[in-house]
Design a protein around this motif. Sequence first.
Motif, PDB file in Angstrom:
ATOM      1  N   ARG A 104       1.483   6.275  -7.245  1.00 53.75           N
ATOM      2  CA  ARG A 104       0.446   7.233  -7.623  1.00 53.75           C
ATOM      3  C   ARG A 104       0.972   8.661  -7.603  1.00 53.75           C
ATOM      4  N   ARG A 105       1.753   9.007  -6.581  1.00 49.67           N
ATOM      5  CA  ARG A 105       2.327  10.348  -6.529  1.00 49.67           C
ATOM      6  C   ARG A 105       3.278  10.592  -7.697  1.00 49.67           C
ATOM      7  N   LEU A 106       4.056   9.581  -8.028  1.00 49.83           N
ATOM      8  CA  LEU A 106       4.999   9.708  -9.132  1.00 49.83           C
ATOM      9  C   LEU A 106       4.282   9.911 -10.454  1.00 49.83           C
ATOM     10  N   ALA A 120       0.825  -1.199   0.000  1.00 47.66           N
ATOM     11  CA  ALA A 120       0.000   0.000   0.000  1.00 47.66           C
ATOM     12  C   ALA A 120       0.864   1.257   0.000  1.00 47.66           C
ATOM     13  N   ARG A 121       1.930   1.217   0.782  1.00 45.21           N
ATOM     14  CA  ARG A 121       2.821   2.374   0.846  1.00 45.21           C
ATOM     15  C   ARG A 121       3.501   2.621  -0.501  1.00 45.21           C
ATOM     16  N   TYR A 173       4.293  13.322 -12.833  1.00 53.76           N
ATOM     17  CA  TYR A 173       4.692  13.290 -14.234  1.00 53.76           C
ATOM     18  C   TYR A 173       3.585  13.852 -15.116  1.00 53.76           C
ATOM     19  N   ALA A 174       2.344  13.520 -14.803  1.00 56.33           N
ATOM     20  CA  ALA A 174       1.225  14.020 -15.609  1.00 56.33           C
ATOM     21  C   ALA A 174       1.094  15.532 -15.488  1.00 56.33           C
ATOM     22  N   ASP A 175       1.356  16.088 -14.299  1.00 53.27           N
ATOM     23  CA  ASP A 175       1.242  17.524 -14.111  1.00 53.27           C
ATOM     24  C   ASP A 175       2.366  18.279 -14.800  1.00 53.27           C
TER      25      ASP A 175
END
Length: 363
Positions: A224-226, A217-218, A230-232
């Motif tokens: 997800r943050r990565l 989970a961690r 990248y998308a932003d």
Amino acid sequence: MILATLLYRASHLAVGVLAVAQRHRGEPVMYAALAAALALSVLCHGTALRQGWFRGRHVWADVLVTGCLLPFALYLWAGVDEPAVLGWSMLLGGSASSVAAIALDRLHALAAVVLLVLTHLAGYRLVGASPAVLGGHVNSLLSSAAMAWVFWWYLRRQGRLLDEANARALEAEAHRARYAERLEHHRALHDTVLATLTTIAGGGVDANAPRVRERCAREAAYLRRLVQRYADEHPRHAIGEALEAAVTAAEGLQLRVTAQYHGLPEVPPQVAAALADAAGEALNNVRRHARTGHAYLTATGETGGGGVVVTVVDRGPGFDPREQLPGLGLSGSVRGRMAEVGGRASVDTAPGEGVRVELRWPA
């Protein structure tokens, strides 16, 4: 350029001060003419120094009053009838032409220089100047305008080259920073997510154990943050990234895609999206209808034209192009998308020959 033309005007004013002080001490018209020239010089160049560039109406005032009217005022009101006495006022026309050449647009600058030349021709004719004197002053006036314009063009060109070099340097530095960040992420993924998956795949731990699930989970949150970062930071506007997203989506549905990209140009975002969506639908058709698990996607840029050609090929059974098979979505999803952005789509197939879909932009 402001300082250069100011120094040029100052040299002409210095000649005027010496001429008036030595020959015309008791003639108030001469002092008034010199004061007018000095006041317009302060207005034109002083405003330019404060605001960063010349103002058009100040330049025109300097040309008309200092360069054109002042010599005739000296002739009419001060009784000047010798070329040598009129010469200091004519000199001011040269510095006026240099400012006009760089501060006005081409048509207005040409008009200003023509007015100054006519002033020289008429003024020196009134005082009976020799052709040599007249030619020398006209040549000085034209040379002043030409040299000022050439220097100004050269400085702007060098400025653009410097800006482009700085932009390339910044882009290279940004690329190095992105590469270093990507390498750091790769190392982190190797040490965390990949290590966890490898351990679970090898059967060394119980995947349902609380500690293993907590670690998964961690690391999923880290992923997800990565992905979000990248998308932003890197929106998928480039054609290569958009097509790669379509390929990834198709591979997620168990279709193996061999993709190649070569010389792709920059295209508008809506074109990249249309090409990617049309290619994605072509890959979906391979998965659904071609009875093969392998497709080939090739995207190339057209030399010199800025266009793009994307082909999707499969080695399935093909079909008769005269028969519109239901469910292919060629008309709306493929041809329609390409037509909306000024491109076109074509299908080449025959029974037993597979299918080749070509997407071309512009049409």
